[in-house]
Motif scaffolding. Structure first.
Motif, mmCIF file in Angstrom:
data_model
loop_
_atom_site.group_PDB
_atom_site.id
_atom_site.type_symbol
_atom_site.label_atom_id
_atom_site.label_comp_id
_atom_site.label_asym_id
_atom_site.label_seq_id
_atom_site.Cartn_x
_atom_site.Cartn_y
_atom_site.Cartn_z
ATOM 1 N N UNK A 125 12.736 23.160 3.655
ATOM 2 C CA UNK A 125 13.305 22.608 2.428
ATOM 3 C C UNK A 125 14.656 23.268 2.151
ATOM 4 N N UNK A 126 15.552 22.538 1.492
ATOM 5 C CA UNK A 126 16.903 23.035 1.236
ATOM 6 C C UNK A 126 16.882 24.372 0.498
ATOM 7 N N UNK A 127 15.963 24.514 -0.454
ATOM 8 C CA UNK A 127 15.908 25.732 -1.265
ATOM 9 C C UNK A 127 15.576 26.969 -0.450
ATOM 10 N N UNK A 128 15.011 26.790 0.747
ATOM 11 C CA UNK A 128 14.573 27.937 1.550
ATOM 12 C C UNK A 128 15.303 28.055 2.891
ATOM 13 N N UNK A 129 16.032 27.037 3.272
ATOM 14 C CA UNK A 129 16.638 27.031 4.606
ATOM 15 C C UNK A 129 17.524 28.244 4.871
ATOM 16 N N UNK A 130 18.256 28.687 3.852
ATOM 17 C CA UNK A 130 19.218 29.773 4.067
ATOM 18 C C UNK A 130 18.537 31.091 4.399
ATOM 19 N N UNK A 150 0.850 -1.191 0.000
ATOM 20 C CA UNK A 150 0.000 0.000 0.000
ATOM 21 C C UNK A 150 0.884 1.239 0.000
ATOM 22 N N UNK A 151 0.740 2.077 -1.008
ATOM 23 C CA UNK A 151 1.503 3.320 -1.071
ATOM 24 C C UNK A 151 0.895 4.355 -0.128
ATOM 25 N N UNK A 152 1.744 5.115 0.524
ATOM 26 C CA UNK A 152 1.306 6.248 1.347
ATOM 27 C C UNK A 152 2.217 7.425 1.045
ATOM 28 N N UNK A 153 1.882 8.582 1.559
ATOM 29 C CA UNK A 153 2.745 9.753 1.431
ATOM 30 C C UNK A 153 2.834 10.452 2.779
ATOM 31 N N UNK A 154 3.952 11.142 2.988
ATOM 32 C CA UNK A 154 4.116 11.944 4.202
ATOM 33 C C UNK A 154 3.123 13.098 4.177
ATOM 34 N N UNK A 155 2.958 13.726 5.318
ATOM 35 C CA UNK A 155 2.115 14.906 5.366
ATOM 36 C C UNK A 155 2.662 16.008 4.477
ATOM 37 N N UNK A 156 1.858 17.013 4.216
ATOM 38 C CA UNK A 156 2.251 18.115 3.348
ATOM 39 C C UNK A 156 3.552 18.742 3.854
ATOM 40 N N UNK A 157 4.469 19.025 2.946
ATOM 41 C CA UNK A 157 5.777 19.568 3.321
ATOM 42 C C UNK A 157 5.663 20.933 3.998
ATOM 43 N N UNK A 158 6.702 21.300 4.715
ATOM 44 C CA UNK A 158 6.850 22.671 5.211
ATOM 45 C C UNK A 158 8.007 23.298 4.448
ATOM 46 N N UNK A 159 7.712 24.321 3.680
ATOM 47 C CA UNK A 159 8.684 24.893 2.747
ATOM 48 C C UNK A 159 9.893 25.476 3.468
ATOM 49 N N UNK A 160 9.669 26.065 4.642
ATOM 50 C CA UNK A 160 10.794 26.726 5.312
ATOM 51 C C UNK A 160 11.876 25.743 5.746
#
Length: 381
Positions: free
Chosen positions: A327-332, A315-325
């Motif tokens: 993510x690598x692209x936004x961490x800085x 059974x495929x599942x997915x994690x909860x919706x991401x938090x953008x802050x």
């Protein structure tokens, strides 16, 4: 493997694409115009403008709303990264606010706290198809002279206070990605009640061209187009639009079938003490674009372990919706930013399969497998 999602398409969509290809008009043209009209009628908006996807729709919405370099736009971090990316495309600054843990949408109080003299707009997301409180945010936007833009990528077919999402605001963006309720392969739509917005959106999606291809083709006199501003190639093809027209015919039925599956999950899981499920607010109607389950502190097994066991069971599942802050692209640029409610909701949520048509044996298997895993994962008092 039971997938997390699957688009529902039949020979109707294949035939529509086939017939459109044979007309010789395969880029943006008469089918796109027809799809726009039908979509506007469905949502109750005055106008609909088809684009290549929801992200490009959000980008154009930022432009027509006048968001530019240095302008702040308040949005949730708990959303797909395209939400905040669209702000950065125009040089704007995403300002992340907290969510309401019970519906995953922007928290009104925290949003107001984040308003500054640089704030230009609020980008309200109807997360996983759950209607946000549009009226409350319209009042907040009016109070501070801000523009309200709706990211309705997941919300086609959902309703707020008895009216379809897409009819309430002047810039509402939808997605037709394969994981959404209806699909055109990819593609998007912007609904608006503002004629000036409509005209500029159509201009910007086609290189700033003053006269589109269809009008030139149908004209009985010589027409030369001008390019009145720098625009983009964000067009939907007529092949996609032909598929979209057939999908739109099925939309209400698809939503009802999704709701039947969701209600089976709700009934089956309602007595499990370590979870919380999303529910409809009074007067709203939810399309159940995704079925998300929050695992509370009573759960003695991690979200990731549950996902691993479900995967092992096929059974495929997915994690909860991401938090953008985070993510690598936004961490800085988000160093020190803490959004504990968003982070907790993201880290403790799991999305389970829901699509049409989903066979009853697969629904039962998901229910029984998930229940079995959770039954041994509750902290005893």
């Amino acid at each position: 493997m039971i997938p997390i999602a699957k688009p529902y398409m039949t020979a109707d969509e294949a035939s529509a694409a086939h017939d459109t290809i044979l007309t010789g008009w395969i880029t943006q043209g008469p089918k796109t115009a027809e799809f726009e009209q039908l979509f506007a009628e469905y949502t109750g908006a005055r106008y609909a403008v088809a684009v290549s996807n929801c992200t490009t729709g959000l980008h154009l919405s930022m432009l027509v709303a006048g968001v530019g370099p240095g302008d702040e736009v308040i949005c949730p971090s708990m959303s797909y990264i395209a939400t905040s990316n669209s702000i950065k495309y125009v040089g704007g600054v995403p300002v992340f606010a907290e969510i309401n843990p019970f519906n995953y949408n922007l928290d009104l109080t925290d949003t107001e706290k984040k308003i500054t003299p640089k704030t230009k707009a609020i980008l309200l997301v109807h997360q996983i198809g759950i209607p946000a409180d549009i009226e409350a945010f319209q009042e907040l936007a009016s109070k501070y002279n801000l523009i309200l833009i709706e990211d309705a990528a997941c919300a086609i077919g959902s309703s707020y206070q008895g009216a379809k999402i897409g009819s309430h605001s002047d810039l509402v963006c939808f997605s037709f990605h394969p994981r959404k309720v209806i699909s055109t392969g990819d593609g998007g739509m912007i609904t608006t009640n503002n004629p000036a917005y409509c005209e500029r959106l159509k201009l910007l999606r086609q290189h700033g061209m003053s006269v589109n291809d269809r009008i030139r083709h149908e004209s009985k006199s010589l027409i030369f187009e001008d390019h009145v501003e720098v625009g983009y190639n964000y067009r939907m093809t007529d092949i996609q639009a032909a598929v979209g027209i057939e999908q739109l015919k099925k939309l209400d039925w698809i939503v009802e079938e999704r709701r039947k599956i969701a209600h089976q999950y709700i009934e089956a899981f309602k007595d499990i003490p370590c979870i919380r499920m999303m529910s409809e607010s009074e007067g709203d109607f939810l399309n159940y674009q995704s079925f998300s389950i929050y695992l509370n502190s009573q759960c003695a097994i991690s979200r990731n372990e549950i996902m691993a066991q479900m995967l092992e069971a096929g059974i495929a599942t997915r994690r909860g919706v991401m938090t953008v802050h985070r993510e690598i692209a936004y961490k800085h640029e988000c160093v020190g930013l803490e959004l504990p409610i968003s982070e907790d909701a993201s880290d403790r949520s799991i999305i389970i399969p829901l699509y049409v048509p989903m066979e009853q044996k697969d629904i039962d298997y998901v229910i029984n497998t998930f229940t079995a895993i959770l039954s041994s994962a509750v902290v005893s008092n």
